[in-house]
Design an enzyme around this catalytic site. Structure first.
Site, PDB file in Angstrom:
ATOM      1  N   LYS A  20       0.867  -1.193   0.000  1.00  0.00           N
ATOM      2  CA  LYS A  20       0.000   0.000   0.000  1.00  0.00           C
ATOM      3  C   LYS A  20       0.897   1.235   0.000  1.00  0.00           C
ATOM      4  O   LYS A  20       1.774   1.385   0.848  1.00  0.00           O
ATOM      5  CB  LYS A  20      -0.900  -0.014   1.229  1.00  0.00           C
ATOM      6  CG  LYS A  20      -2.105   0.892   1.120  1.00  0.00           C
ATOM      7  CD  LYS A  20      -3.118   0.377   0.108  1.00  0.00           C
ATOM      8  CE  LYS A  20      -4.299  -0.298   0.735  1.00  0.00           C
ATOM      9  NZ  LYS A  20      -5.128  -1.016  -0.231  1.00  0.00           N
ATOM     10  N   THR A  65      -2.671  -5.843   0.581  1.00  0.00           N
ATOM     11  CA  THR A  65      -2.165  -4.472   0.754  1.00  0.00           C
ATOM     12  C   THR A  65      -2.984  -3.765   1.827  1.00  0.00           C
ATOM     13  O   THR A  65      -2.473  -2.911   2.548  1.00  0.00           O
ATOM     14  CB  THR A  65      -2.200  -3.674  -0.561  1.00  0.00           C
ATOM     15  OG1 THR A  65      -3.553  -3.476  -0.961  1.00  0.00           O
ATOM     16  CG2 THR A  65      -1.419  -4.363  -1.670  1.00  0.00           C
ATOM     17  N   ARG A 191      27.412  36.962  -7.809  1.00  0.00           N
ATOM     18  CA  ARG A 191      26.046  36.574  -8.183  1.00  0.00           C
ATOM     19  C   ARG A 191      25.321  35.983  -6.979  1.00  0.00           C
ATOM     20  O   ARG A 191      25.940  35.667  -5.955  1.00  0.00           O
ATOM     21  CB  ARG A 191      26.065  35.569  -9.338  1.00  0.00           C
ATOM     22  CG  ARG A 191      26.614  34.211  -8.961  1.00  0.00           C
ATOM     23  CD  ARG A 191      26.455  33.170 -10.082  1.00  0.00           C
ATOM     24  NE  ARG A 191      26.926  31.862  -9.611  1.00  0.00           N
ATOM     25  CZ  ARG A 191      26.757  30.716 -10.251  1.00  0.00           C
ATOM     26  NH1 ARG A 191      26.160  30.693 -11.436  1.00  0.00           N
ATOM     27  NH2 ARG A 191      27.198  29.584  -9.741  1.00  0.00           N
ATOM     28  N   GLN A 239      28.411  23.224  -8.495  1.00  0.00           N
ATOM     29  CA  GLN A 239      29.030  21.896  -8.367  1.00  0.00           C
ATOM     30  C   GLN A 239      30.012  21.887  -7.192  1.00  0.00           C
ATOM     31  O   GLN A 239      30.060  20.935  -6.400  1.00  0.00           O
ATOM     32  CB  GLN A 239      29.781  21.535  -9.664  1.00  0.00           C
ATOM     33  CG  GLN A 239      28.887  21.201 -10.850  1.00  0.00           C
ATOM     34  CD  GLN A 239      28.524  22.400 -11.715  1.00  0.00           C
ATOM     35  OE1 GLN A 239      28.397  23.528 -11.220  1.00  0.00           O
ATOM     36  NE2 GLN A 239      28.340  22.171 -12.998  1.00  0.00           N
ATOM     37  N   HIS A 267      18.157  30.270 -10.750  1.00  0.00           N
ATOM     38  CA  HIS A 267      18.844  31.431 -11.326  1.00  0.00           C
ATOM     39  C   HIS A 267      18.201  32.752 -10.915  1.00  0.00           C
ATOM     40  O   HIS A 267      16.975  32.890 -10.941  1.00  0.00           O
ATOM     41  CB  HIS A 267      18.824  31.348 -12.855  1.00  0.00           C
ATOM     42  CG  HIS A 267      19.463  30.107 -13.401  1.00  0.00           C
ATOM     43  ND1 HIS A 267      20.798  29.818 -13.244  1.00  0.00           N
ATOM     44  CD2 HIS A 267      18.939  29.076 -14.112  1.00  0.00           C
ATOM     45  CE1 HIS A 267      21.074  28.672 -13.826  1.00  0.00           C
ATOM     46  NE2 HIS A 267      19.959  28.191 -14.358  1.00  0.00           N
TER      47      HIS A 267
HETATM   48  O1  LIG Z   1      27.196  27.007 -10.838  1.00  0.00           O
HETATM   49  C1  LIG Z   1      26.967  26.878 -12.044  1.00  0.00           C
HETATM   50  N1  LIG Z   1      27.322  25.737 -12.674  1.00  0.00           N
HETATM   51  C2  LIG Z   1      27.113  25.537 -14.004  1.00  0.00           C
HETATM   52  O2  LIG Z   1      27.463  24.468 -14.570  1.00  0.00           O
HETATM   53  C3  LIG Z   1      26.452  26.560 -14.706  1.00  0.00           C
HETATM   54  N2  LIG Z   1      26.057  26.715 -16.003  1.00  0.00           N
HETATM   55  C4  LIG Z   1      25.465  27.922 -16.111  1.00  0.00           C
HETATM   56  O3  LIG Z   1      24.956  28.369 -17.185  1.00  0.00           O
HETATM   57  N3  LIG Z   1      25.472  28.569 -14.913  1.00  0.00           N
HETATM   58  C5  LIG Z   1      26.081  27.737 -14.022  1.00  0.00           C
HETATM   59  N4  LIG Z   1      26.345  27.880 -12.694  1.00  0.00           N
END
Ligand SMILES: O=c1[nH]c(=O)c2[nH]c(=O)[nH]c2[nH]1
Length: 318
Positions: A20, A65, A191, A239, A267
């Site tokens: 379930k 279930t 940014r 990353q 963004h």
């Molecule tokens: O931190 C980011 N990694 C990316 O791989 C990437 N690509 C992007 O257009 N902006 C960003 N910013």
């Protein structure tokens, strides 16, 4: 049979599971006049000796279930819910150990958290300075998740969270990337970095004999380390920030050996206000356009060296 006709191919049953899904269980614990809420969404998936029910319709190994649903609610009442992980371990063990035909149980849990409503109304019944004992508001924060799998010998406990939205309004840059004929993105030296963290981490604990982690404390500490690493990393990419968050958790928590993240880059684009004769520099406190889509999606696993990666790449359903 004509010369050209082929015999029917043999057909066999592949992986199968049943149970379930999405049992919404809310448990109130009363501590005098003070109430506590556990609000879970529990999904049960069982597998084992289920060939017959698929091939012939024999239900002799099938625990309905409906029964699995009842068990979730009965266990909440009989044993309480100390943590999502503990509840999952208890249920998984029960299904495998009480039913000969069930060899593997997977319990997935989402936990929704509630905050107490603060009020200064003198007629209310207070706990602390101004918290009502029995009135709550769902927190806008993350959803906690847990998945417990048991095969009769070993448990695998994956804890996690999703919907944890965080932002750094500075200390983030993005430059030095590959540029080809389609690249229009401008390099950015100041940014906003914002994301909604989804993370799943795997505990080393796997059997009853070893000591179980203190699940709630482990969760709170793991979240704290993730947040601190997000805040303290001077970021050159999302990353890099993701890796720092994972490394901080692995280095700080011995009970965890693998963590996977899925982090959308939320963004924030600085708006071009030149047409209105206005400068819009980050250094002066800028105005941004918060785009909801498309978004960059950054995903990675961070592991203790030598550990086996076992968290699925696609963790959307965990
Ligand atoms: O931190 C980011 N990694 C990316 O791989 C990437 N690509 C992007 O257009 N902006 C960003 N910013």
């Amino acid at each position: 049979m004509t010369a050209t006709s082929r015999p029917a191919r043999p057909v066999v049953l592949g992986q199968n599971q049943y149970g379930k899904a999405e049992n919404r269980v809310v448990k109130i614990t009363r501590d005098g006049d003070t109430h506590h809420i556990k609000d879970l969404n529990v999904s049960v998936a069982l597998s084992g000796a289920m060939d017959d029910v698929h091939y012939s319709g024999s239900n002799s190994n099938v625990l309905p279930t409906d029964t699995t649903k009842n068990t979730v609610f009965a266990f909440a009442k009989e044993h309480g819910i100390s943590s999502a992980e503990q509840f999952g371990v208890h249920l998984a063990r029960h299904f495998v150990e009480s039913q000969e035909g069930i060899h593997r149980a997977r319990i997935r849990i989402e936990e929704y958290s509630w905050d107490r409503i603060a009020t200064s109304d003198a007629n209310s019944r207070f706990i602390g300075a101004d918290e009502v004992q029995h009135s709550f508001v769902r927190t806008g924060q993350e959803t906690r998740t847990a998945q417990v799998t048991y095969d009769g010998e070993h448990f695998e406990v994956l804890s996690g969270l999703k919907g944890l939205t965080v932002m750094n309004s500075t200390n983030s840059e993005f430059w030095g990337y590959v540029k080809d004929r389609y690249t229009t993105l401008k390099e950015d030296y100041d940014r906003i970095l914002a994301t909604e963290v989804a993370a799943v981490w795997r505990h080393t604990w796997s059997t009853d004999e070893q000591r179980m982690p203190r699940w709630d404390r482990s969760y709170a500490e793991t979240k704290k380390h993730m947040l601190q690493a997000f805040a303290e990393t001077y970021s050159l990419s999302l990353q890099q920030t993701l890796y720092q968050m994972g490394a901080r958790v692995i280095n700080s928590r011995a009970e965890i050996e693998e963590i996977r993240f899925s982090m959308p880059n939320k963004h924030h684009f600085r708006v071009d206000l030149e047409p209105f004769g206005l400068k819009n520099d980050a250094a002066d406190g800028a105005v941004y356009y918060a785009a909801d889509r498309p978004y960059g999606l950054i995903e990675a696993t961070v592991l203790r060296d030598g550990a086996e990666p076992r968290i699925p790449v696609d963790m959307t359903n965990l």
